[in-house]
Scaffold this motif. Structure first.
Motif, PDB file in Angstrom:
ATOM      1  N   LYS A 251      18.864  66.038 -11.197  1.00 58.09           N
ATOM      2  CA  LYS A 251      19.403  65.306 -10.052  1.00 58.09           C
ATOM      3  C   LYS A 251      18.680  63.978  -9.846  1.00 58.09           C
ATOM      4  O   LYS A 251      19.279  62.982  -9.440  1.00 58.09           O
ATOM      5  CB  LYS A 251      19.298  66.149  -8.787  1.00 58.09           C
ATOM      6  CG  LYS A 251      20.240  67.349  -8.762  1.00 58.09           C
ATOM      7  CD  LYS A 251      20.105  68.131  -7.460  1.00 58.09           C
ATOM      8  CE  LYS A 251      21.079  69.297  -7.430  1.00 58.09           C
ATOM      9  NZ  LYS A 251      20.996  70.060  -6.162  1.00 58.09           N
ATOM     10  N   GLU A 252      17.370  63.968 -10.127  1.00 58.14           N
ATOM     11  CA  GLU A 252      16.592  62.745  -9.964  1.00 58.14           C
ATOM     12  C   GLU A 252      17.069  61.648 -10.908  1.00 58.14           C
ATOM     13  O   GLU A 252      16.943  60.461 -10.593  1.00 58.14           O
ATOM     14  CB  GLU A 252      15.107  63.029 -10.205  1.00 58.14           C
ATOM     15  CG  GLU A 252      14.457  63.860  -9.104  1.00 58.14           C
ATOM     16  CD  GLU A 252      13.007  64.159  -9.372  1.00 58.14           C
ATOM     17  OE1 GLU A 252      12.525  63.772 -10.476  1.00 58.14           O
ATOM     18  OE2 GLU A 252      12.344  64.769  -8.522  1.00 58.14           O
ATOM     19  N   LEU A 253      17.619  62.026 -12.053  1.00 56.86           N
ATOM     20  CA  LEU A 253      18.177  61.052 -12.986  1.00 56.86           C
ATOM     21  C   LEU A 253      19.630  60.748 -12.664  1.00 56.86           C
ATOM     22  O   LEU A 253      20.073  59.598 -12.781  1.00 56.86           O
ATOM     23  CB  LEU A 253      18.057  61.577 -14.417  1.00 56.86           C
ATOM     24  CG  LEU A 253      18.673  60.692 -15.511  1.00 56.86           C
ATOM     25  CD1 LEU A 253      17.987  59.334 -15.554  1.00 56.86           C
ATOM     26  CD2 LEU A 253      18.571  61.384 -16.869  1.00 56.86           C
ATOM     27  N   ALA A 254      20.377  61.759 -12.236  1.00 55.33           N
ATOM     28  CA  ALA A 254      21.815  61.582 -11.996  1.00 55.33           C
ATOM     29  C   ALA A 254      22.091  60.653 -10.822  1.00 55.33           C
ATOM     30  O   ALA A 254      23.024  59.851 -10.869  1.00 55.33           O
ATOM     31  CB  ALA A 254      22.478  62.942 -11.764  1.00 55.33           C
ATOM     32  N   LEU A 255      21.293  60.747  -9.759  1.00 56.85           N
ATOM     33  CA  LEU A 255      21.561  59.952  -8.555  1.00 56.85           C
ATOM     34  C   LEU A 255      21.497  58.449  -8.826  1.00 56.85           C
ATOM     35  O   LEU A 255      22.446  57.721  -8.473  1.00 56.85           O
ATOM     36  CB  LEU A 255      20.588  60.344  -7.440  1.00 56.85           C
ATOM     37  CG  LEU A 255      20.841  59.673  -6.091  1.00 56.85           C
ATOM     38  CD1 LEU A 255      22.238  60.011  -5.570  1.00 56.85           C
ATOM     39  CD2 LEU A 255      19.788  60.087  -5.073  1.00 56.85           C
ATOM     40  N   PRO A 256      20.425  57.910  -9.434  1.00 57.12           N
ATOM     41  CA  PRO A 256      20.440  56.471  -9.722  1.00 57.12           C
ATOM     42  C   PRO A 256      21.523  56.075 -10.722  1.00 57.12           C
ATOM     43  O   PRO A 256      22.020  54.949 -10.680  1.00 57.12           O
ATOM     44  CB  PRO A 256      19.032  56.203 -10.289  1.00 57.12           C
ATOM     45  CG  PRO A 256      18.512  57.527 -10.712  1.00 57.12           C
ATOM     46  CD  PRO A 256      19.133  58.532  -9.797  1.00 57.12           C
ATOM     47  N   LEU A 257      21.904  56.999 -11.621  1.00 59.32           N
ATOM     48  CA  LEU A 257      22.995  56.696 -12.537  1.00 59.32           C
ATOM     49  C   LEU A 257      24.308  56.510 -11.778  1.00 59.32           C
ATOM     50  O   LEU A 257      25.108  55.625 -12.111  1.00 59.32           O
ATOM     51  CB  LEU A 257      23.145  57.812 -13.578  1.00 59.32           C
ATOM     52  CG  LEU A 257      22.113  57.862 -14.696  1.00 59.32           C
ATOM     53  CD1 LEU A 257      22.373  59.061 -15.610  1.00 59.32           C
ATOM     54  CD2 LEU A 257      22.115  56.572 -15.518  1.00 59.32           C
ATOM     55  N   ILE A 258      24.535  57.335 -10.766  1.00 60.83           N
ATOM     56  CA  ILE A 258      25.751  57.199  -9.954  1.00 60.83           C
ATOM     57  C   ILE A 258      25.762  55.839  -9.259  1.00 60.83           C
ATOM     58  O   ILE A 258      26.754  55.107  -9.296  1.00 60.83           O
ATOM     59  CB  ILE A 258      25.829  58.340  -8.919  1.00 60.83           C
ATOM     60  CG1 ILE A 258      26.073  59.680  -9.626  1.00 60.83           C
ATOM     61  CG2 ILE A 258      26.947  58.075  -7.906  1.00 60.83           C
ATOM     62  CD1 ILE A 258      25.937  60.882  -8.717  1.00 60.83           C
ATOM     63  N   PHE A 259      24.640  55.494  -8.612  1.00 63.42           N
ATOM     64  CA  PHE A 259      24.538  54.189  -7.964  1.00 63.42           C
ATOM     65  C   PHE A 259      24.785  53.065  -8.972  1.00 63.42           C
ATOM     66  O   PHE A 259      25.518  52.108  -8.700  1.00 63.42           O
ATOM     67  CB  PHE A 259      23.143  54.006  -7.342  1.00 63.42           C
ATOM     68  CG  PHE A 259      22.888  54.852  -6.137  1.00 63.42           C
ATOM     69  CD1 PHE A 259      23.935  55.362  -5.376  1.00 63.42           C
ATOM     70  CD2 PHE A 259      21.598  55.148  -5.734  1.00 63.42           C
ATOM     71  CE1 PHE A 259      23.697  56.154  -4.255  1.00 63.42           C
ATOM     72  CE2 PHE A 259      21.344  55.920  -4.612  1.00 63.42           C
ATOM     73  CZ  PHE A 259      22.402  56.424  -3.875  1.00 63.42           C
ATOM     74  N   GLY A 260      24.142  53.181 -10.132  1.00 61.54           N
ATOM     75  CA  GLY A 260      24.207  52.114 -11.122  1.00 61.54           C
ATOM     76  C   GLY A 260      25.593  51.937 -11.715  1.00 61.54           C
ATOM     77  O   GLY A 260      26.029  50.805 -11.964  1.00 61.54           O
ATOM     78  N   MET A 261      26.295  53.035 -11.969  1.00 64.21           N
ATOM     79  CA  MET A 261      27.643  52.932 -12.537  1.00 64.21           C
ATOM     80  C   MET A 261      28.611  52.256 -11.570  1.00 64.21           C
ATOM     81  O   MET A 261      29.430  51.418 -11.972  1.00 64.21           O
ATOM     82  CB  MET A 261      28.159  54.319 -12.912  1.00 64.21           C
ATOM     83  CG  MET A 261      27.502  54.906 -14.132  1.00 64.21           C
ATOM     84  SD  MET A 261      28.067  56.584 -14.457  1.00 64.21           S
ATOM     85  CE  MET A 261      26.949  57.040 -15.783  1.00 64.21           C
ATOM     86  N   ILE A 262      28.516  52.624 -10.308  1.00 65.36           N
ATOM     87  CA  ILE A 262      29.377  51.991  -9.300  1.00 65.36           C
ATOM     88  C   ILE A 262      29.039  50.509  -9.178  1.00 65.36           C
ATOM     89  O   ILE A 262      29.934  49.647  -9.167  1.00 65.36           O
ATOM     90  CB  ILE A 262      29.223  52.700  -7.946  1.00 65.36           C
ATOM     91  CG1 ILE A 262      29.728  54.145  -8.051  1.00 65.36           C
ATOM     92  CG2 ILE A 262      29.991  51.951  -6.855  1.00 65.36           C
ATOM     93  CD1 ILE A 262      29.477  54.976  -6.811  1.00 65.36           C
ATOM     94  N   ALA A 263      27.749  50.195  -9.116  1.00 73.39           N
ATOM     95  CA  ALA A 263      27.330  48.795  -9.019  1.00 73.39           C
ATOM     96  C   ALA A 263      27.707  48.020 -10.277  1.00 73.39           C
ATOM     97  O   ALA A 263      28.110  46.848 -10.201  1.00 73.39           O
ATOM     98  CB  ALA A 263      25.817  48.714  -8.796  1.00 73.39           C
ATOM     99  N   GLY A 264      27.609  48.675 -11.448  1.00 72.56           N
ATOM    100  CA  GLY A 264      27.935  48.007 -12.704  1.00 72.56           C
ATOM    101  C   GLY A 264      29.407  47.651 -12.803  1.00 72.56           C
ATOM    102  O   GLY A 264      29.769  46.547 -13.224  1.00 72.56           O
ATOM    103  N   THR A 265      30.271  48.572 -12.421  1.00 75.37           N
ATOM    104  CA  THR A 265      31.714  48.296 -12.432  1.00 75.37           C
ATOM    105  C   THR A 265      32.056  47.211 -11.420  1.00 75.37           C
ATOM    106  O   THR A 265      32.853  46.300 -11.698  1.00 75.37           O
ATOM    107  CB  THR A 265      32.503  49.575 -12.110  1.00 75.37           C
ATOM    108  OG1 THR A 265      32.160  50.581 -13.070  1.00 75.37           O
ATOM    109  CG2 THR A 265      33.998  49.323 -12.167  1.00 75.37           C
ATOM    110  N   TYR A 266      31.454  47.291 -10.264  1.00 72.62           N
ATOM    111  CA  TYR A 266      31.678  46.295  -9.206  1.00 72.62           C
ATOM    112  C   TYR A 266      31.260  44.905  -9.679  1.00 72.62           C
ATOM    113  O   TYR A 266      32.002  43.920  -9.503  1.00 72.62           O
ATOM    114  CB  TYR A 266      30.891  46.721  -7.974  1.00 72.62           C
ATOM    115  CG  TYR A 266      30.823  45.704  -6.867  1.00 72.62           C
ATOM    116  CD1 TYR A 266      31.851  45.584  -5.943  1.00 72.62           C
ATOM    117  CD2 TYR A 266      29.711  44.868  -6.717  1.00 72.62           C
ATOM    118  CE1 TYR A 266      31.788  44.659  -4.913  1.00 72.62           C
ATOM    119  CE2 TYR A 266      29.630  43.948  -5.702  1.00 72.62           C
ATOM    120  CZ  TYR A 266      30.670  43.839  -4.795  1.00 72.62           C
ATOM    121  OH  TYR A 266      30.589  42.926  -3.786  1.00 72.62           O
ATOM    122  N   SER A 267      30.075  44.803 -10.292  1.00 69.85           N
ATOM    123  CA  SER A 267      29.579  43.494 -10.725  1.00 69.85           C
ATOM    124  C   SER A 267      30.391  42.939 -11.889  1.00 69.85           C
ATOM    125  O   SER A 267      30.580  41.725 -11.996  1.00 69.85           O
ATOM    126  CB  SER A 267      28.104  43.593 -11.121  1.00 69.85           C
ATOM    127  OG  SER A 267      27.937  44.359 -12.303  1.00 69.85           O
TER     128      SER A 267
END
Length: 286
Positions: A251-267
């Motif tokens: 979970k400690e790895l999955a949570l920042p990945l979720i944030f990052g994927m959303i931010a990456g698509t947005y950017s």
């Protein structure tokens, strides 16, 4: 989709999140995990599943903020992570408490203590890795496309890192080595989507030289939008599953990945292309 029409709104959203992160950084700083602060790790094999609440009753006497992770096929092994440098007396007393409560044997526990120097070394190496990755990406995109494409892509990647960091500051989530690994992963994931759109823009530039640049960008994004969204959605489903059903370390790895994927698509959609448009229009006006 007219991404250029709403660029002021999307810029404002990103700036607001990043500024909130900066303000919180100076107010309370990061919630650093044990990887960066140093501390004590105690592994106990209790031979049976024991709820977190029961374990907390013992742990709270030594550290109320210690994290507890269950491991093993039957979840009968617990890992206690404390940011405190517990003394040998406290460690022995804690183990005695578990021995009295759960009949812990002499060979069913393990302790480890380490200082913050390890975390400092991880952080330094992570920063170097990120800088090297960004420079290599800039060189590659500049050669394959043009320099303006490379600069826009790197700005979008820096944006992703800042958004992820700001969300961790806002939500006060512990920052550990998994966060660093997630940032490096997102750099590769996000640049892939950006290159797909930039590749389409480059092709459209060759085929439709007389088309207005803003229309060309919007048409290019429309052509690749379905692929971008489907790729992100399918990956998010997998990562969400890991976060919901995985153990705490996952979970400690999955949570920042979720944030990052959303931010990456947005950017990719709302940051990289508008920045390239502005740079290209300025170059053409000169």
């Amino acid at each position: 989709m007219d991404v250029l029409k709403y660029k002021k709104i999307t810029y404002s959203i990103s700036i607001a999140i990043i500024l909130a992160g900066i303000v919180l950084f100076f107010i309370r700083g990061f919630n650093l995990g044990i990887d960066f602060t140093g501390g004590t790790i105690i592994t106990l094999n209790l031979s049976e599943y024991t709820s977190t609440e029961e374990v907390k009753e013992i742990i709270n006497k030594y550290d109320e903020n210690a994290s507890i992770i269950h491991e093993g096929e039957n979840k009968d092994t617990i890992i206690i992570k404390s940011n405190k440098d517990l003394s040998n007396k406290d460690i022995n007393s804690l183990i005695d408490d578990f021995r009295n409560q759960y009949g812990l044997s002499n060979n069913s526990y393990q302790t480890e203590k380490f200082g913050p120097s390890m975390g400092s070394e991880i952080f330094k190496r992570a920063i170097i890795s990120i800088i090297v990755a960004l420079v290599c990406m800039l060189i590659y995109i500049s050669i394959r496309f043009q320099f303006n494409f490379g600069v826009a892509a790197i700005i979008a990647l820096i944006h992703d890192c800042l958004i992820m960091t700001s969300l961790y500051l806002i939500l006060y989530i512990p920052v550990n080595s998994a966060f660093i690994a997630a940032i490096l992963t997102i750099l590769g994931y996000s640049i892939n989507d950006t290159i797909v759109i930039f590749d389409r823009i480059r092709e459209e530039l060759h085929m439709n030289r007389k088309m207005k640049l803003d229309l060309l960008i919007n048409n290019s994004i429309k052509m690749t939008l379905r692929r971008t969204l489907y790729t992100t959605l399918t990956t998010l489903i997998a990562v969400f599953s890991l976060y919901i059903f995985g153990v705490d370390d996952i979970k400690e790895l999955a949570l920042p990945l979720i944030f990052g994927m959303i931010a990456g698509t947005y950017s990719t959609l709302f940051i990289a292309s508008p920045i390239w448009y502005k740079m290209e229009m300025k170059a053409r006006s000169n």
